[in-house]
Design an enzyme around this catalytic site. Structure first.
Site, PDB file in Angstrom:
ATOM      1  N   GLN A   1      81.340 -77.088   8.493  1.00  0.00           N
ATOM      2  CA  GLN A   1      82.385 -77.388   7.511  1.00  0.00           C
ATOM      3  C   GLN A   1      82.690 -78.882   7.423  1.00  0.00           C
ATOM      4  O   GLN A   1      82.950 -79.405   6.341  1.00  0.00           O
ATOM      5  CB  GLN A   1      83.644 -76.599   7.811  1.00  0.00           C
ATOM      6  CG  GLN A   1      84.298 -76.872   9.152  1.00  0.00           C
ATOM      7  CD  GLN A   1      85.577 -76.080   9.363  1.00  0.00           C
ATOM      8  OE1 GLN A   1      86.071 -75.409   8.466  1.00  0.00           O
ATOM      9  NE2 GLN A   1      86.138 -76.158  10.567  1.00  0.00           N
TER      10      GLN A   1
ATOM     11  N   ASP B   1      67.858 -80.960  16.375  1.00  0.00           N
ATOM     12  CA  ASP B   1      68.588 -80.488  17.550  1.00  0.00           C
ATOM     13  C   ASP B   1      68.987 -81.721  18.348  1.00  0.00           C
ATOM     14  O   ASP B   1      68.145 -82.361  18.966  1.00  0.00           O
ATOM     15  CB  ASP B   1      67.681 -79.564  18.373  1.00  0.00           C
ATOM     16  CG  ASP B   1      68.292 -79.167  19.710  1.00  0.00           C
ATOM     17  OD1 ASP B   1      69.468 -79.490  19.956  1.00  0.00           O
ATOM     18  OD2 ASP B   1      67.578 -78.546  20.525  1.00  0.00           O
TER      19      ASP B   1
ATOM     20  N   TYR C   1      83.913 -75.090  27.404  1.00  0.00           N
ATOM     21  CA  TYR C   1      83.849 -75.783  26.116  1.00  0.00           C
ATOM     22  C   TYR C   1      84.523 -77.144  26.198  1.00  0.00           C
ATOM     23  O   TYR C   1      83.952 -78.171  25.800  1.00  0.00           O
ATOM     24  CB  TYR C   1      84.513 -74.936  25.027  1.00  0.00           C
ATOM     25  CG  TYR C   1      84.855 -75.722  23.783  1.00  0.00           C
ATOM     26  CD1 TYR C   1      83.868 -76.096  22.885  1.00  0.00           C
ATOM     27  CD2 TYR C   1      86.168 -76.122  23.524  1.00  0.00           C
ATOM     28  CE1 TYR C   1      84.176 -76.839  21.745  1.00  0.00           C
ATOM     29  CE2 TYR C   1      86.488 -76.853  22.394  1.00  0.00           C
ATOM     30  CZ  TYR C   1      85.489 -77.214  21.510  1.00  0.00           C
ATOM     31  OH  TYR C   1      85.800 -77.958  20.393  1.00  0.00           O
TER      32      TYR C   1
END
Length: 277
Positions: free
Chosen positions: A11, A36, A125
């Protein structure tokens, strides 16, 4: 001026593409399948082919709960990726823009977090994102790192899209009322980022809309905006028993970036109504 965007299918990447194409910039935007960022050889090959002046890294692994098990993927994208891009940026004399998160903080502070506060990540994370900051700084001094929070925009990769899906399928909604941060639009992030680049800024900044709110109040305000009549129960973080720990209060101050760019960043609610997703 040649601009390279990584993570072009996300987004934030899509918002940059929309705005930069309108400005007719010399732009190369690559999705994960084509680049990547965790693969140094791929990164160096792309830099050799495109010779970018500015690199905007929108690549990120944002599956907070899945990162508890998929650690290798999270660290490859969020930590090794920025390191590789920083190494290549230094080698090819490019300027690197990278995005981090409010989740680097543990949420125990009782006022807005500023850039000088010490990170204390609670999850895999969050740790992967914080390491990305540190690794990047080891490779180059020619960078901008923006910590942002509760990012939303056009697309399906955000809380507001999930909220509309839940509203269609569930009798009522349960949303945490004890989790606080700053909803921040991709529109704001792109607007301020481009201004900061034009101003020649470097370093670490918090880039969020102004003010803060609970996830519960954010959900209620968004459903009101969309005209969706759905009961929302004010739940607690602990009710959901999620794998990853999250900070309860991770709202950040945008004062530093506002002063540096002389921009008055809109309050989160005003911004949400303005863009009217």
């Amino acid at each position: 001026m040649k601009i390279l965007i990584t993570g072009a299918n996300g987004q934030l990447g899509q918002e940059f593409i929309r705005k930069l194409e309108k400005q007719e910039k010399n732009l190369t935007a690559l999705e994960h399948d084509r680049l990547d960022v965790g693969n140094l050889k791929q990164v160096l090959d792309i830099f050799e082919d495109t010779k970018p002046n500015i690199v905007i890294n929108c690549s990120a692994y944002n599956q907070v709960d899945k990162a508890e098990e998929q650690k290798e993927i999270a660290y490859r994208t969020n930590a090794i990726g920025p390191k590789n891009l920083a190494f290549a940026s230094e080698k090819y004399r490019a300027f690197l823009v990278h995005y981090s998160t409010d989740y680097v903080f543990d949420g125990t502070k009782q006022t807005l977090y500023i850039e000088e506060d010490n990170p204390e990540p609670l999850s895999e994370y969050a740790q992967s994102k914080y390491l990305g900051e540190l690794f990047l700084k080891e490779e180059t001094e020619n960078y901008l790192i923006f910590r942002t929070s509760w990012v939303y925009g056009h697309g399906k990769q955000n809380f507001l899209y999930k909220l509309t899906q839940w509203a269609q399928t569930q009798e009522y909604l349960k949303i945490a009322c004890d989790e606080f941060s700053v909803p921040t639009s991709t529109n704001t992030i792109v607007e301020v980022t481009l201004k900061a680049i034009d101003e020649g800024l470097k370093g670490l900044y918090h880039l969020v809309n102004s003010g803060f709110t609970s996830r519960f109040e954010w959900a209620r305000e968004f459903l009101k905006l969309k005209g969706i009549n759905k009961f929302i129960y004010p739940a607690h973080q602990s009710d959901f028993n999620l794998p990853a720990r999250r900070p309860r209060f991770s709202a950040m101050s945008n004062e530093k970036i506002c002063k540096a760019t002389e921009i008055q960043i809109r309050e989160w609610k005003e911004e949400m109504y303005l863009i009217g997703l």
